[in-house]
Design a protein around this motif. Structure first.
Motif, PDB file in Angstrom:
ATOM      1  N   CYS A   1       0.831  -1.203   0.000  1.00 41.95           N
ATOM      2  CA  CYS A   1       0.000   0.000   0.000  1.00 41.95           C
ATOM      3  C   CYS A   1       0.866   1.255   0.000  1.00 41.95           C
ATOM      4  N   LEU A   2       1.841   1.313   0.901  1.00 44.05           N
ATOM      5  CA  LEU A   2       2.688   2.498   1.036  1.00 44.05           C
ATOM      6  C   LEU A   2       3.609   2.670  -0.172  1.00 44.05           C
ATOM      7  N   GLU A   3       4.052   1.572  -0.745  1.00 50.23           N
ATOM      8  CA  GLU A   3       4.899   1.674  -1.945  1.00 50.23           C
ATOM      9  C   GLU A   3       4.126   2.262  -3.116  1.00 50.23           C
ATOM     10  N   LEU A   4       2.873   1.817  -3.320  1.00 49.45           N
ATOM     11  CA  LEU A   4       2.037   2.387  -4.390  1.00 49.45           C
ATOM     12  C   LEU A   4       1.702   3.844  -4.102  1.00 49.45           C
ATOM     13  N   LEU A   5       1.460   4.173  -2.835  1.00 48.74           N
ATOM     14  CA  LEU A   5       1.195   5.563  -2.454  1.00 48.74           C
ATOM     15  C   LEU A   5       2.436   6.419  -2.681  1.00 48.74           C
ATOM     16  N   ASN A   6       3.597   5.858  -2.378  1.00 47.82           N
ATOM     17  CA  ASN A   6       4.867   6.574  -2.584  1.00 47.82           C
ATOM     18  C   ASN A   6       5.104   6.895  -4.057  1.00 47.82           C
ATOM     19  N   GLU A   7       4.627   6.016  -4.940  1.00 48.60           N
ATOM     20  CA  GLU A   7       4.778   6.230  -6.382  1.00 48.60           C
ATOM     21  C   GLU A   7       3.797   7.267  -6.927  1.00 48.60           C
ATOM     22  N   GLY A   8       2.794   7.636  -6.122  1.00 50.13           N
ATOM     23  CA  GLY A   8       1.817   8.625  -6.552  1.00 50.13           C
ATOM     24  C   GLY A   8       0.603   8.030  -7.239  1.00 50.13           C
ATOM     25  N   THR A   9       0.460   6.696  -7.195  1.00 48.36           N
ATOM     26  CA  THR A   9      -0.668   6.041  -7.878  1.00 48.36           C
ATOM     27  C   THR A   9      -1.980   6.313  -7.143  1.00 48.36           C
ATOM     28  N   TYR A  10      -1.922   6.437  -5.826  1.00 45.86           N
ATOM     29  CA  TYR A  10      -3.127   6.661  -5.024  1.00 45.86           C
ATOM     30  C   TYR A  10      -2.943   7.912  -4.161  1.00 45.86           C
ATOM     31  N   ASP A  11      -4.033   8.326  -3.492  1.00 46.87           N
ATOM     32  CA  ASP A  11      -4.017   9.587  -2.762  1.00 46.87           C
ATOM     33  C   ASP A  11      -3.768   9.426  -1.261  1.00 46.87           C
ATOM     34  N   ALA A  12      -4.262   8.337  -0.658  1.00 48.46           N
ATOM     35  CA  ALA A  12      -4.191   8.240   0.809  1.00 48.46           C
ATOM     36  C   ALA A  12      -4.185   6.791   1.275  1.00 48.46           C
ATOM     37  N   TYR A  13      -3.673   6.629   2.499  1.00 47.21           N
ATOM     38  CA  TYR A  13      -3.618   5.321   3.163  1.00 47.21           C
ATOM     39  C   TYR A  13      -3.845   5.555   4.657  1.00 47.21           C
ATOM     40  N   ILE A  14      -4.500   4.600   5.333  1.00 49.63           N
ATOM     41  CA  ILE A  14      -4.723   4.676   6.771  1.00 49.63           C
ATOM     42  C   ILE A  14      -4.186   3.389   7.410  1.00 49.63           C
ATOM     43  N   GLY A  15      -3.357   3.539   8.475  1.00 50.32           N
ATOM     44  CA  GLY A  15      -2.803   2.362   9.128  1.00 50.32           C
ATOM     45  C   GLY A  15      -2.335   2.675  10.536  1.00 50.32           C
ATOM     46  N   PRO A  16      -1.963   1.650  11.309  1.00 49.20           N
ATOM     47  CA  PRO A  16      -1.511   1.844  12.688  1.00 49.20           C
ATOM     48  C   PRO A  16      -0.260   2.713  12.761  1.00 49.20           C
ATOM     49  N   LYS A  17      -0.201   3.575  13.752  1.00 47.78           N
ATOM     50  CA  LYS A  17       0.877   4.547  13.877  1.00 47.78           C
ATOM     51  C   LYS A  17       2.248   3.876  13.982  1.00 47.78           C
ATOM     52  N   ALA A  18       2.362   2.860  14.855  1.00 46.45           N
ATOM     53  CA  ALA A  18       3.658   2.202  15.047  1.00 46.45           C
ATOM     54  C   ALA A  18       4.143   1.546  13.759  1.00 46.45           C
ATOM     55  N   LEU A  19       3.229   0.902  13.036  1.00 50.99           N
ATOM     56  CA  LEU A  19       3.582   0.255  11.773  1.00 50.99           C
ATOM     57  C   LEU A  19       4.048   1.295  10.756  1.00 50.99           C
ATOM     58  N   VAL A  20       3.324   2.406  10.663  1.00 51.98           N
ATOM     59  CA  VAL A  20       3.667   3.447   9.689  1.00 51.98           C
ATOM     60  C   VAL A  20       5.046   4.027   9.994  1.00 51.98           C
ATOM     61  N   TYR A  21       5.316   4.350  11.261  1.00 51.11           N
ATOM     62  CA  TYR A  21       6.637   4.858  11.634  1.00 51.11           C
ATOM     63  C   TYR A  21       7.738   3.880  11.211  1.00 51.11           C
ATOM     64  N   TYR A  22       7.508   2.621  11.502  1.00 48.42           N
ATOM     65  CA  TYR A  22       8.515   1.603  11.203  1.00 48.42           C
ATOM     66  C   TYR A  22       8.789   1.526   9.702  1.00 48.42           C
ATOM     67  N   LEU A  23       7.738   1.448   8.887  1.00 47.31           N
ATOM     68  CA  LEU A  23       7.916   1.287   7.447  1.00 47.31           C
ATOM     69  C   LEU A  23       8.497   2.547   6.805  1.00 47.31           C
ATOM     70  N   LEU A  24       8.033   3.718   7.222  1.00 48.78           N
ATOM     71  CA  LEU A  24       8.570   4.951   6.647  1.00 48.78           C
ATOM     72  C   LEU A  24      10.053   5.101   6.958  1.00 48.78           C
ATOM     73  N   THR A  25      10.455   4.669   8.157  1.00 48.35           N
ATOM     74  CA  THR A  25      11.853   4.810   8.572  1.00 48.35           C
ATOM     75  C   THR A  25      12.749   3.774   7.910  1.00 48.35           C
ATOM     76  N   ASN A  26      12.280   2.525   7.855  1.00 53.89           N
ATOM     77  CA  ASN A  26      13.139   1.427   7.407  1.00 53.89           C
ATOM     78  C   ASN A  26      13.058   1.135   5.914  1.00 53.89           C
ATOM     79  N   LYS A  27      12.002   1.528   5.260  1.00 53.14           N
ATOM     80  CA  LYS A  27      11.846   1.233   3.826  1.00 53.14           C
ATOM     81  C   LYS A  27      12.121   2.455   2.934  1.00 53.14           C
ATOM     82  N   LYS A  28      12.535   3.568   3.549  1.00 51.71           N
ATOM     83  CA  LYS A  28      12.935   4.778   2.813  1.00 51.71           C
ATOM     84  C   LYS A  28      11.848   5.270   1.853  1.00 51.71           C
TER      85      LYS A  28
END
Length: 544
Positions: free
Chosen positions: A178-205
């Motif tokens: 979900c976040l990878e497709l959002l990062n590419e600009g294909t979609y507009d928004a995503y909703i998910g758990p805060k801890a998970l989002v922090y982890y993925l944004l930090t570790n997956k660049k």
């Protein structure tokens, strides 16, 4: 590093300062038997939800829920069969069809409650709205007409669709996609758990994404079981209830506090404490932990001692009841038939019959007394080993002479199988004790075998002699097989209670085996038969 050290000290102190009561795990005999007989309770793992479940750098599944499952396994003394799923939809489908017993991490929804039983959530985490960094709008209400990308079959997706039926949602297999497709600009928004989002944004660049705002939606995951087998639900409910707040928080703190929360979340955290207070808190926490450990250890030892004492009292009570019955039976027969012999009109055939019965019951009474004397000597450790020169042939001939006639009288085959080239080799052994062991094992086989065969197998190896007593009798069920060598133990729920005996034979055999430095094991299947294996050291006579 400083923040980690502080949290390590402060969090345990807080946990200890509140009333955290650990309840004991008390499984019933039926539940313990169920776990022992069931070695394939399947737990579904979906390691694509860091830090809750994920595959670490070593290629192993790690995370909060994995540690929580290990805690449950340690308390149960049981290892679940873990099934790794790469697709969440496949995991849910296997649960619906009954191929999966437990889901390690899942959030409750009304639809899933039809086929799952949910346990209370382990923790609660707020959801956040994530968009591309070019978006300016901050709140969810500004995106209700936009395109959302969300995980398929997730509880959050179901809840959002219930609250906003007209929301444009596309689903994929997991949050990272979900976040990878959002990062590419294909979609507009995503909703998910805060801890998970922090982890993925930090570790997956995922540098093109930004957290915009909190959303009135909670991620409250817990364990769920299939409704197909209520016994699993009962066992898990007990073990989860036995987990203390301290134990649960320890799992949480290892991940949520030290791995996920960034330093800038609490910038003034360390300004309120000094080095001295940290050391004091550390000593208090360590002392408290040690004291609780000692208390748990002492309580456990007392409980074990209490159980052993109760078991000993029970066995002694059973023994007293059994011995009064077992001695009274032959004595009644001896007295009764002796009185009949005084009749002047008694016939010769009847005299022979009564005399034979008196002799038989007298021999039975002597056997009972011999067993009591033997077990008493063994328990007091006054029995000693007296090795003599003999041979396997001599031992087997004596056994055959004692048992062949009476075994074959029951129309049961008596088979002896040994190596004729080695059975005459002189050996040194306590012949009397070997004779007692084999007699007790053959008495047991004779008692419970009414058809088929009783076989004696002798094998002489380089350093040991193995003698096997195999029968096709009634066998022993798995739940009782560990009890048969106990002193005075008689299987009350088994047919043996109808055949008499003090329950000393196998105990005497086991104690004598230990005296001669041997081992005695048993393999048995109910209604198929039993195999007792006696192994003792082989000591040949090299100098005649």
């Amino acid at each position: 590093m400083i923040k980690k050290m502080y949290l390590f000290l402060i969090i345990p102190l807080f946990v200890y300062s509140i009333s955290s009561c650990t309840r004991e795990l008390n499984l019933t005999k039926e539940e313990k038997a169920y776990l022992k007989a069931t070695d394939s309770i399947k737990v579904g793992l979906y390691p694509y939800y860091p830090p809750y479940q994920f595959i670490n750098e070593q290629g192993k599944i790690d995370g909060i829920f994995v540690d929580y499952l290990k805690l449950i396994e340690n308390k149960l003394g049981y290892t679940f069969k873990k099934v790794h799923y790469m697709d969440w939809s496949e995991l849910i489908q296997d649960t619906r069809t009954g191929q999966l017993d437990v889901i390690l991490e899942i959030q409750s929804t009304k639809e899933k409650e039809n086929y799952l039983t949910f346990f209370p959530p382990i923790f609660s985490s707020e959801h956040v709205l994530v968009t591309h960094k070019d978006k300016k709008e901050k709140f969810l209400k500004n995106y209700l007409d936009k395109k959302f990308i969300l995980p398929k079959e997730y509880a959050s997706t179901e809840i959002l669709l219930q609250k906003y039926p007209k929301l444009s949602i596309t689903t994929v297999s997991n949050d990272l996609k979900c976040l990878e497709l959002l990062n590419e600009g294909t979609y507009d928004a995503y909703i998910g758990p805060k801890a998970l989002v922090y982890y993925l944004l930090t570790n997956k660049k995922l540098t093109n994404l930004r957290i915009r705002s909190r959303v009135n939606l909670k991620y409250e995951p817990g364990i769920a079981t299939s409704k197909r087998d209520p016994k699993i639900k009962e066992i898990l409910e007990k073990v989860i209830n036995s987990i203390s707040r301290e134990e649960r928080d320890e799992v949480m703190n290892n991940w949520l506090f030290t791995s996920v929360l960034p330093l800038y979340e609490q910038p003034k955290f360390w300004l309120y404490l000094s080095l001295l207070s940290i050391l004091v808190l550390s000593l208090i926490a360590a002392t408290n932990r040690y004291l609780k450990y000692q208390i748990r250890k002492n309580v456990k030892e007392l409980r074990i001692a209490k159980e052993k004492a109760e078991q000993s009292d029970r066995l002694k009570s059973n023994f007293i009841q059994n011995i009064s019955h077992e001695i009274r039976t032959p004595m009644n027969s001896i007295i009764g038939f002796s009185e009949l012999l005084s009749d002047e009109n008694i016939k010769k055939e009847e005299i022979n019959l009564y005399t034979s019965t008196i002799i038989k019951n007298g021999e039975n009474l002597i056997s009972i007394i011999d067993s009591i004397i033997e077990i008493s000597k063994l328990q007091s450790k006054s029995e000693t080993v007296r090795p003599v020169a003999t041979s396997l042939r001599e031992i087997i001939d004596e056994i055959e002479g004692l048992y062949r006639t009476k075994i074959e009288a029951k129309e049961v085959d008596f088979i002896i199988n040994c190596n004729p080239d080695k059975e005459l080799i002189p050996i040194v052994i306590d012949k009397i004790k070997v004779h007692i062991i084999l007699c007790k094992l053959l008495d047991n086989a004779y008692k419970f075998t009414d058809k088929g065969f009783i076989k004696v197998i002798a094998v002489l190896a380089d350093k040991s002699i193995t003698m096997i007593i195999k029968d096709t009798g009634i066998g022993i069920s798995n739940e009782y097989i560990e009890l048969i060598f106990n002193d005075f133990e008689r299987l009350e729920k088994d047919i043996s209670q109808n055949l008499g005996g003090l329950g000393l034979g196998l105990a005497i055999a086991r104690m004598n085996t230990l005296l001669i430095g041997g081992t005695l094991t048993v393999q048995s299947n109910l209604d198929i038969g039993s195999t007792f294996t006696l192994t003792f050291p082989y000591k040949p006579i090299t100098n005649k």
